[in-house]
Design a protein around this motif. Structure first.
Motif, PDB file in Angstrom:
ATOM      1  N   ASP A 194       3.536   1.071  -6.112  1.00 36.84           N
ATOM      2  CA  ASP A 194       3.749   1.526  -4.733  1.00 36.84           C
ATOM      3  C   ASP A 194       3.381   0.357  -3.824  1.00 36.84           C
ATOM      4  O   ASP A 194       2.291   0.315  -3.238  1.00 36.84           O
TER       5      ASP A 194
ATOM      6  N   ASP B 119       4.513  -0.669  -0.882  1.00 35.19           N
ATOM      7  CA  ASP B 119       4.328  -0.386   0.545  1.00 35.19           C
ATOM      8  C   ASP B 119       2.940   0.205   0.805  1.00 35.19           C
ATOM      9  O   ASP B 119       2.254  -0.190   1.748  1.00 35.19           O
ATOM     10  N   GLY B 120       2.549   1.151  -0.050  1.00 29.24           N
ATOM     11  CA  GLY B 120       1.221   1.742   0.100  1.00 29.24           C
ATOM     12  C   GLY B 120       0.130   0.717  -0.123  1.00 29.24           C
ATOM     13  O   GLY B 120      -0.879   0.689   0.595  1.00 29.24           O
TER      14      GLY B 120
ATOM     15  N   ARG C 126       0.311  -2.503   0.392  1.00 28.33           N
ATOM     16  CA  ARG C 126       0.260  -3.399   1.562  1.00 28.33           C
ATOM     17  C   ARG C 126      -0.478  -2.744   2.721  1.00 28.33           C
ATOM     18  O   ARG C 126      -1.247  -3.413   3.432  1.00 28.33           O
ATOM     19  N   ARG C 127      -0.255  -1.467   2.931  1.00 27.94           N
ATOM     20  CA  ARG C 127      -0.930  -0.768   4.036  1.00 27.94           C
ATOM     21  C   ARG C 127      -2.444  -0.779   3.824  1.00 27.94           C
ATOM     22  O   ARG C 127      -3.201  -1.033   4.763  1.00 27.94           O
TER      23      ARG C 127
ATOM     24  N   GLN D 177       6.275  -8.929  -6.504  1.00 26.97           N
ATOM     25  CA  GLN D 177       7.591  -8.805  -5.871  1.00 26.97           C
ATOM     26  C   GLN D 177       8.341 -10.139  -5.832  1.00 26.97           C
ATOM     27  O   GLN D 177       9.352 -10.266  -5.139  1.00 26.97           O
TER      28      GLN D 177
END
Length: 389
Positions: free
Chosen positions: A197, A199-200, A202-203, A229
């Motif tokens: 995950d 995106d999670g 990175r947040r 990535q």
């Protein structure tokens, strides 16, 4: 005017007389109360002074048996039981106090007994029962202490969202919880990265850096996300940024940096970068990473020269052991036997001394921890091993 002053002169002896009488009455009351204090009470106090906790516990338990409504004394005795590791006795005593004498307790006495009971549940491993009590105490006079205990529970349970919420509530001018909040978000980021995950992850990394710009762990995870990535240049920049945050943590990024440079066909540049780090920030871990890489890229002779330069600049048992090992192939058979004995002794002693230490409680471990398992402090372990007793 003279009559007025004479009047006050006559009043003064009366005030002194009343004060003397009041002092006498108070002293008689104190002496009278002292006669009713059981001898076991003083025996227990003396035992505590002498640090004889077993004798102190037995003496104070005898006092409590004769005065079962002495709430403060019962809480103190329960705390003594907890200190001795006798959680079952403490739990039994406090439960009896709260059940049999609940109507006789003031709100502060009741909260103190419940808080102590929660502490004993926690130490006995009954986390759910401790949490239930502490949540109820979260709004009273002991709210701050109760929330700190709840934070400890949520860390044990790895309930990071709840730990973040509670740490923000506890945040104050005296204690910012910035390292704790950063670590909680890093735990969530690591979990999200394992599940891909991105995106999670990175947040949570962004939240960790918002809590503490010097969070090296957040930079490590940020580089891992970029590398996963295919963003190799961004990964390298993230790991290189650790130097400005805290160069002590560069050793954790060393292997990652070499792998990233190797992916780009720039392995030699990676070695040059790490050799520069080693000169500026001597660390055993950097030596361990660099030596085999230099041998693979430039040959055994170059690796041997690197070891000589490093050991002479900053002697260590680890470096000396590797230096002896590197020179073994070039020795005569008889010399090799003697050198091998020396290498074995040096490396064996070095391994025994090479440990990670907690800067707060001095807990020693062969494994690096972000969270000290002994004292519970975050970021207290230096990621570099030491060779001291």
């Amino acid at each position: 005017m003279q009559d007025f002053e004479l009047w006050w002169l006559l009043i003064f002896p009366v005030f002194f007389g009343l004060g003397w009488l009041a002092a006498r009455v108070d002293m008689r009351e104190v002496l009278g109360q002292a006669k009713h204090v059981p001898a076991s009470y003083f025996t227990g106090l003396q035992a505590l002074v002498d640090d004889e906790t077993d004798r102190a516990a037995a003496a104070l338990a005898e006092v409590v048996r004769h005065q079962p409504r002495a709430a403060e004394l019962q809480v103190a005795l329960a705390r003594l039981y907890r200190k001795r590791g006798e959680h079952d006795l403490a739990i039994r005593q406090l439960t009896r106090l709260l059940q049999d004498h609940a109507d006789d307790l003031t709100p502060s006495q009741r909260d103190a007994a419940r808080f102590e009971l929660a502490q004993n549940f926690l130490r006995a491993g009954l986390v759910d029962r401790a949490e239930e009590i502490l949540v109820k105490l979260g709004q009273g006079a002991l709210a701050h202490e109760a929330r700190k205990c709840l934070l400890e529970i949520y860390q044990q349970e790895r309930n990071w969202p709840r730990a973040i919420e509670l740490a923000r509530e506890l945040k104050s001018e005296d204690f910012s919880f910035q390292h704790e909040l950063a670590q909680y978000h890093c735990e969530l980021a690591q979990g999200a990265l394992i599940k891909s995950d991105f995106d999670g992850a990175r947040r949570h990394v962004a939240d960790a850096l918002a809590a503490s710009r010097r969070s090296c762990r957040a930079s490590l995870i940020a580089g891992d996300i970029h590398l996963a990535q295919g963003e190799v240049d961004e990964a390298i920049r993230a790991w290189q940024g650790i130097e400005s945050q805290n160069p002590d943590y560069l050793s954790l990024a060393a292997e990652r940096l070499l792998d990233a440079y190797e992916r780009q066909g720039r392995a030699a540049e990676g070695v040059v970068l790490l050799r520069g780090y080693l000169r500026s920030y001597p660390q055993l871990e950097l030596l361990d990473v660099l030596y085999p890489k230099i041998a693979a890229l430039h040959g055994d002779a170059a690796a041997l020269e690197f070891l000589r330069e490093t050991v002479r600049g900053r002697p260590s048992l680890t470096g000396l052991g590797r230096l002896i090992e590197a020179q073994l192939p070039g020795l005569e058979p008889e010399q090799r036997v003697d050198a091998d004995v020396a290498r074995t002794l040096v490396q064996s002693h070095g391994k025994r001394l090479n440990v990670y230490r907690c800067k707060r409680c001095n807990f020693r471990s062969k494994v690096f921890f972000w969270h000290c398992p002994a004292c519970g402090e975050w970021e207290s372990f230096t990621p570099n091993r030491t060779e001291t007793q």
